[in-house]
Design a protein around this motif. Structure first.
Motif, PDB file in Angstrom:
ATOM      1  N   ARG A  54      12.902  38.597   0.631  1.00  0.00           N
ATOM      2  CA  ARG A  54      12.355  38.117   1.904  1.00  0.00           C
ATOM      3  C   ARG A  54      12.611  39.169   2.970  1.00  0.00           C
ATOM      4  O   ARG A  54      13.735  39.673   3.095  1.00  0.00           O
ATOM      5  CB  ARG A  54      13.057  36.810   2.279  1.00  0.00           C
ATOM      6  N   ASN A  58      12.422  37.758   9.062  1.00  0.00           N
ATOM      7  CA  ASN A  58      11.993  36.349   8.974  1.00  0.00           C
ATOM      8  C   ASN A  58      13.246  35.454   9.013  1.00  0.00           C
ATOM      9  O   ASN A  58      13.971  35.350   8.026  1.00  0.00           O
ATOM     10  CB  ASN A  58      11.206  36.147   7.674  1.00  0.00           C
ATOM     11  N   PRO A  59      13.517  34.816  10.167  1.00  0.00           N
ATOM     12  CA  PRO A  59      14.796  34.110  10.333  1.00  0.00           C
ATOM     13  C   PRO A  59      14.938  32.877   9.443  1.00  0.00           C
ATOM     14  O   PRO A  59      13.946  32.280   9.032  1.00  0.00           O
ATOM     15  CB  PRO A  59      14.777  33.693  11.808  1.00  0.00           C
ATOM     16  N   LYS A 114      17.581  32.921  19.458  1.00  0.00           N
ATOM     17  CA  LYS A 114      17.270  31.520  19.181  1.00  0.00           C
ATOM     18  C   LYS A 114      17.752  31.203  17.776  1.00  0.00           C
ATOM     19  O   LYS A 114      17.827  32.090  16.920  1.00  0.00           O
ATOM     20  CB  LYS A 114      15.769  31.274  19.265  1.00  0.00           C
ATOM     21  N   ALA A 116      17.340  28.205  14.539  1.00  0.00           N
ATOM     22  CA  ALA A 116      16.651  27.036  13.983  1.00  0.00           C
ATOM     23  C   ALA A 116      17.683  26.196  13.251  1.00  0.00           C
ATOM     24  O   ALA A 116      18.412  26.708  12.393  1.00  0.00           O
ATOM     25  CB  ALA A 116      15.557  27.498  13.023  1.00  0.00           C
ATOM     26  N   PRO A 139      16.651  28.874   3.164  1.00  0.00           N
ATOM     27  CA  PRO A 139      15.196  28.851   3.040  1.00  0.00           C
ATOM     28  C   PRO A 139      14.851  28.192   1.711  1.00  0.00           C
ATOM     29  O   PRO A 139      15.756  27.790   0.967  1.00  0.00           O
ATOM     30  CB  PRO A 139      14.833  30.339   3.008  1.00  0.00           C
ATOM     31  N   ILE A 180       8.663  22.413  12.082  1.00  0.00           N
ATOM     32  CA  ILE A 180       9.519  23.216  12.982  1.00  0.00           C
ATOM     33  C   ILE A 180       8.991  23.127  14.411  1.00  0.00           C
ATOM     34  O   ILE A 180       7.813  23.420  14.662  1.00  0.00           O
ATOM     35  CB  ILE A 180       9.565  24.696  12.554  1.00  0.00           C
ATOM     36  N   ARG A 192       5.559  25.099  12.941  1.00  0.00           N
ATOM     37  CA  ARG A 192       5.071  24.927  11.565  1.00  0.00           C
ATOM     38  C   ARG A 192       4.899  23.438  11.283  1.00  0.00           C
ATOM     39  O   ARG A 192       5.829  22.673  11.481  1.00  0.00           O
ATOM     40  CB  ARG A 192       6.078  25.515  10.562  1.00  0.00           C
TER      41      ARG A 192
HETATM   42  P1  AMP Z   1      11.579  28.855   5.881  1.00  0.00           P
HETATM   43  O1  AMP Z   1      10.523  29.868   5.582  1.00  0.00           O
HETATM   44  O2  AMP Z   1      11.306  27.507   5.337  1.00  0.00           O
HETATM   45  O3  AMP Z   1      12.925  29.377   5.572  1.00  0.00           O
HETATM   46  O4  AMP Z   1      11.541  28.594   7.460  1.00  0.00           O
HETATM   47  C1  AMP Z   1      11.952  29.571   8.315  1.00  0.00           C
HETATM   48  C2  AMP Z   1      10.986  29.613   9.462  1.00  0.00           C
HETATM   49  O5  AMP Z   1      11.592  28.953  10.568  1.00  0.00           O
HETATM   50  C3  AMP Z   1      10.733  31.005   9.930  1.00  0.00           C
HETATM   51  O6  AMP Z   1       9.722  31.621   9.177  1.00  0.00           O
HETATM   52  C4  AMP Z   1      10.332  30.773  11.380  1.00  0.00           C
HETATM   53  O7  AMP Z   1       8.988  30.374  11.459  1.00  0.00           O
HETATM   54  C5  AMP Z   1      11.192  29.589  11.772  1.00  0.00           C
HETATM   55  N1  AMP Z   1      12.422  30.018  12.431  1.00  0.00           N
HETATM   56  C6  AMP Z   1      13.640  30.111  11.877  1.00  0.00           C
HETATM   57  N2  AMP Z   1      14.534  30.566  12.774  1.00  0.00           N
HETATM   58  C7  AMP Z   1      13.871  30.752  13.908  1.00  0.00           C
HETATM   59  C8  AMP Z   1      14.242  31.220  15.185  1.00  0.00           C
HETATM   60  N3  AMP Z   1      15.500  31.588  15.452  1.00  0.00           N
HETATM   61  N4  AMP Z   1      13.302  31.304  16.132  1.00  0.00           N
HETATM   62  C9  AMP Z   1      12.028  30.935  15.866  1.00  0.00           C
HETATM   63  N5  AMP Z   1      11.607  30.493  14.666  1.00  0.00           N
HETATM   64  C10 AMP Z   1      12.512  30.406  13.694  1.00  0.00           C
END
Ligand code: AMP
Ligand code: MG
Length: 209
Positions: A54, A58-59, A114, A116, A139, A180, A192
């Protein structure tokens, strides 16, 4: 070798020990299987990016057991409070400004100020979070770009040999990822779509006035 073991008190303790040592554990949630690491440990989190291939811009989402713990990591806002009251524990991820002294590794949030956060509802995920007692970055437990796994077997097919343990809790209920919402601004922003519908979110926000 990556073992798949049924969830039990003993396997949850083993999983928690692996996380504490910086390892990677796949576990079920009500959305999909997550690939977990100690969210506060840069090296452990680096392992997630490596195993999934990954990109590290990509957070990741940090999972905790309670709303109170979530709001220790990120700054509470009015919108976030309403949504947390309505949908946590559950398939909702809320993006907040990082709280002062937030212990989560900067790599987890891909260098962003920021964070999540999510409080999952799945009973076994809750137990793992309670035993480990630290935020778990997780993730979906699949190689980047592939379909998200809803069974332990799917996880094994994608990540065997790259992660330390797979906890098998049976198939995930909805197989849909978390919704999200960024709650840091003047109005909440849907980042999302997922397990909780836009309509349910709008209804919750409107009925809270
Ligand atoms: P996943 O792919 O299911 O792990 O979801 C992670 C997604 O959460 C990322 O691709 C971003 O779209 C969103 N996300 C996670 N952390 C943050 C952050 N600190 N700021 C904005 N979006 C975030
Ligand atoms: Mg994913």
């Amino acid at each position: 070798m990556t073992d798949i073991i049924a969830i039990s008190d003993a396997s949850l303790r083993r999983a928690s020990d692996i996380l504490a040592a910086g390892g990677l554990v796949a576990f079920p949630t009500e959305t999909v299987y997550g690939l977990g690491a100690n969210a506060c440990d840069d090296n452990a989190v680096a392992g997630i990016f490596y195993a999934k291939n990954r990109p590290n811009f990509n957070p990741l989402i940090s999972h905790v057991a309670t709303c109170q713990k979530a709001f220790q990591l990120g700054v509470k806002t009015d919108f976030a409070t309403i949504l947390a009251d309505c949908f946590w524990p559950g398939p909702l991820t809320i993006v907040l400004d990082r709280a002062k002294g937030c212990p989560v590794a900067m790599l987890t949030t891909a260098g962003l100020n920021k964070i999540a956060v999510r409080v999952p509802a799945h009973e076994q995920a809750q137990k793992l979070l309670a035993i480990f007692d630290m935020p778990i970055a997780a993730p979906s437990a699949n190689p980047s770009g592939r379909i998200s796994p809803s069974t332990a077997h799917h996880v094994h097919a994608g990540l065997a040999g790259k992660i330390d343990l797979i906890l098998d809790g049976g198939p995930c209920e909805n197989g849909l990822e978390s919704t999200i919402i960024d709650c840091t601004g003047a109005a909440p922003v849907l980042l999302r779509p997922g397990g909780i519908s836009r309509k349910a979110i709008e209804t919750a926000l409107h009925s809270a006035g």
